[in-house]
Enzyme design. Structure first.
Site, PDB file in Angstrom:
ATOM      1  N   LEU A   1     -14.761   8.537 -21.637  1.00 55.37           N
ATOM      2  CA  LEU A   1     -15.940   8.251 -22.724  1.00 55.37           C
ATOM      3  C   LEU A   1     -15.737   7.408 -23.605  1.00 55.37           C
ATOM      4  CD1 LEU A   1     -17.903   9.787 -24.760  1.00 55.37           C
ATOM      5  CD2 LEU A   1     -15.471  10.659 -25.960  1.00 55.37           C
TER       6      LEU A   1
ATOM      7  N   THR B   1      -1.934  15.085 -14.192  1.00 53.09           N
ATOM      8  CA  THR B   1      -2.527  15.026 -15.148  1.00 53.09           C
ATOM      9  C   THR B   1      -2.376  16.942 -15.921  1.00 53.09           C
ATOM     10  OG1 THR B   1      -4.187  15.537 -14.806  1.00 53.09           O
ATOM     11  CG2 THR B   1      -3.366  15.758 -12.599  1.00 53.09           C
TER      12      THR B   1
ATOM     13  N   ALA C   1       0.692   5.067  -8.967  1.00 50.00           N
ATOM     14  CA  ALA C   1      -1.028   4.497  -8.163  1.00 50.00           C
ATOM     15  C   ALA C   1      -1.709   6.232  -6.987  1.00 50.00           C
ATOM     16  CB  ALA C   1      -0.466   3.474  -6.936  1.00 50.00           C
TER      17      ALA C   1
ATOM     18  N   ASP D   1       0.821  -0.997  -0.105  1.00 47.85           N
ATOM     19  CA  ASP D   1      -0.147  -0.081   0.104  1.00 47.85           C
ATOM     20  C   ASP D   1       1.237   1.925   0.282  1.00 47.85           C
ATOM     21  OD1 ASP D   1      -1.669   2.406   0.671  1.00 47.85           O
ATOM     22  OD2 ASP D   1      -3.248   1.030   1.501  1.00 47.85           O
ATOM     23  N   ILE D   2       0.427   2.229  -0.843  1.00 46.78           N
ATOM     24  CA  ILE D   2       1.640   3.007  -1.376  1.00 46.78           C
ATOM     25  C   ILE D   2       1.410   4.261   0.356  1.00 46.78           C
ATOM     26  CG2 ILE D   2       2.153   2.979  -3.586  1.00 46.78           C
ATOM     27  CD1 ILE D   2      -0.167   5.340  -3.877  1.00 46.78           C
TER      28      ILE D   2
ATOM     29  N   TYR E   1      -9.599  16.399  -6.626  1.00 48.02           N
ATOM     30  CA  TYR E   1      -8.324  15.173  -7.605  1.00 48.02           C
ATOM     31  C   TYR E   1      -7.084  15.980  -8.161  1.00 48.02           C
ATOM     32  CZ  TYR E   1      -6.152  13.259 -12.185  1.00 48.02           C
ATOM     33  OH  TYR E   1      -5.523  12.643 -12.757  1.00 48.02           O
TER      34      TYR E   1
ATOM     35  N   LYS F   1      -2.954  16.316  -7.281  1.00 50.44           N
ATOM     36  CA  LYS F   1      -2.580  15.558  -7.645  1.00 50.44           C
ATOM     37  C   LYS F   1      -0.926  17.223  -8.409  1.00 50.44           C
ATOM     38  CE  LYS F   1      -1.920  12.772 -10.460  1.00 50.44           C
ATOM     39  NZ  LYS F   1      -1.061  11.069  -9.857  1.00 50.44           N
TER      40      LYS F   1
END
Length: 311
Positions: free
Chosen positions: A187, A118, A74, A53-54, A142, A146
């Site tokens: 999508l 991202t 991850a 588990d990170i 999110y 990041k």
């Protein structure tokens, strides 16, 4: 140092992109350790698999101690879920990255880190396509997590303890070695599911005119390979990874219908509050990494995704 890099840890190795990264690294002769929380769908080309588990500093430290570099993929990645469970996202995406950075920086010799980031960190800027010198504007949990991971990597690299690269991907799709994206919230998987009869319809917000940038998973993998060679101790660099093509939802639907010969059952919902255009400027990746999106035309992306699930 690039030619001497033979031991690579890939976190998130059982995910769509992680699986492809493991295979590509192994094909190039590297010794690859695949790290994931479970034993399902471990890449067959991995030399070793670690179940960890990170979010556990001790587990990550043990895994990183035996490698020269980490490709860190991850993460939790669904924007809508991040609003509902922000702490879960911060624990996984930020604490997990801090654990990787801590383990890497404890080495006597600088190691390398390629971080999966991202394009969402830029928000919805008016100037398109988006380049790396534009201000960041993380508009959801999110994206915020990041961006925090990117900044942490940059700060640790600034100490000289590591060399780091963040790859800011846009919409990754397609398939690699017959394995496509299983996330039905995205999508192209939603379109494929509707055409294959696994979903009743495709719900499109508005008229389908919003513009997005799609990049083939194999082009994304190539960016990871090149970024590993580009990591230099004491430096951090961000690269946007996208095709640069302006693709509407209608374009993707039309391509899917042409490729499969099957209609996509579409239902139009009211327009959503979303950016009208998000397109990457990947000039920096081309100039500094020699990277090109050679498979990221829409026909190849959708065709590969379709054939991966229809054979």
């Amino acid at each position: 140092m690039g030619t001497l890099l033979v031991r690579v840890l890939v976190t998130g190795a059982t995910g769509f992109v992680g699986h492809a990264v493991v295979s590509a690294l192994a094909d190039r002769g590297h010794v690859v350790t695949a790290l994931s929380r479970h034993d399902r769908e471990v890449p067959t080309k991995a030399d070793r698999h670690i179940s960890a588990d990170i979010r556990s500093a001790d587990e990550v430290a043990a895994a990183v101690a035996e490698v020269d570099a980490v490709c860190h993929l991850a993460a939790l990645v669904r924007v809508r879920d991040s609003f509902a469970e922000p702490l879960k996202y911060w624990r996984t995406n930020v604490l997990g990255t801090l654990n990787v950075l801590s383990a890497l920086s404890s080495s006597a010799e600088p190691k390398r880190l390629v971080l999966s980031s991202t394009g969402a960190v830029y928000g919805a800027p008016e100037r398109q396509p988006i380049s790396e010198d534009q201000p960041t504007d993380a508009r959801n949990p999110y994206a915020a997590t990041k961006l925090a991971a990117d900044l942490a990597a940059a700060h640790v690299a600034g100490t000289g303890a590591i060399g780091a690269v963040s790859l800011r991907a846009f919409n990754i799709a397609g398939a690699s070695a017959g394995r496509t994206d299983p996330d039905a919230t995205r999508l192209i998987p939603k379109i494929i599911a509707a055409q294959a009869g696994r979903a009743p319809e495709l719900v499109v917000n508005g008229d389908g005119s919003v513009v997005r940038d799609f990049v083939h998973v194999e082009d994304m993998v190539e960016a990871f390979i090149r970024a590993l060679d580009a990591c230099e101790p004491g430096t951090w660099r961000a690269y946007n990874i996208g095709s640069g093509r302006r693709t509407t939802i209608r374009d993707v639907v039309n391509a899917a219908e042409q490729i499969t010969g099957r209609p996509v059952p579409v239902r139009h919902a009211p327009p959503a509050n979303e950016p009208p255009v998000l397109v990457a400027d990947s000039t920096r990746a081309a100039a500094e990494l020699g990277w090109r999106p050679v498979r990221s035309d829409l026909v190849t992306i959708v065709g590969d995704a379709w054939w991966a699930v229809s054979v």
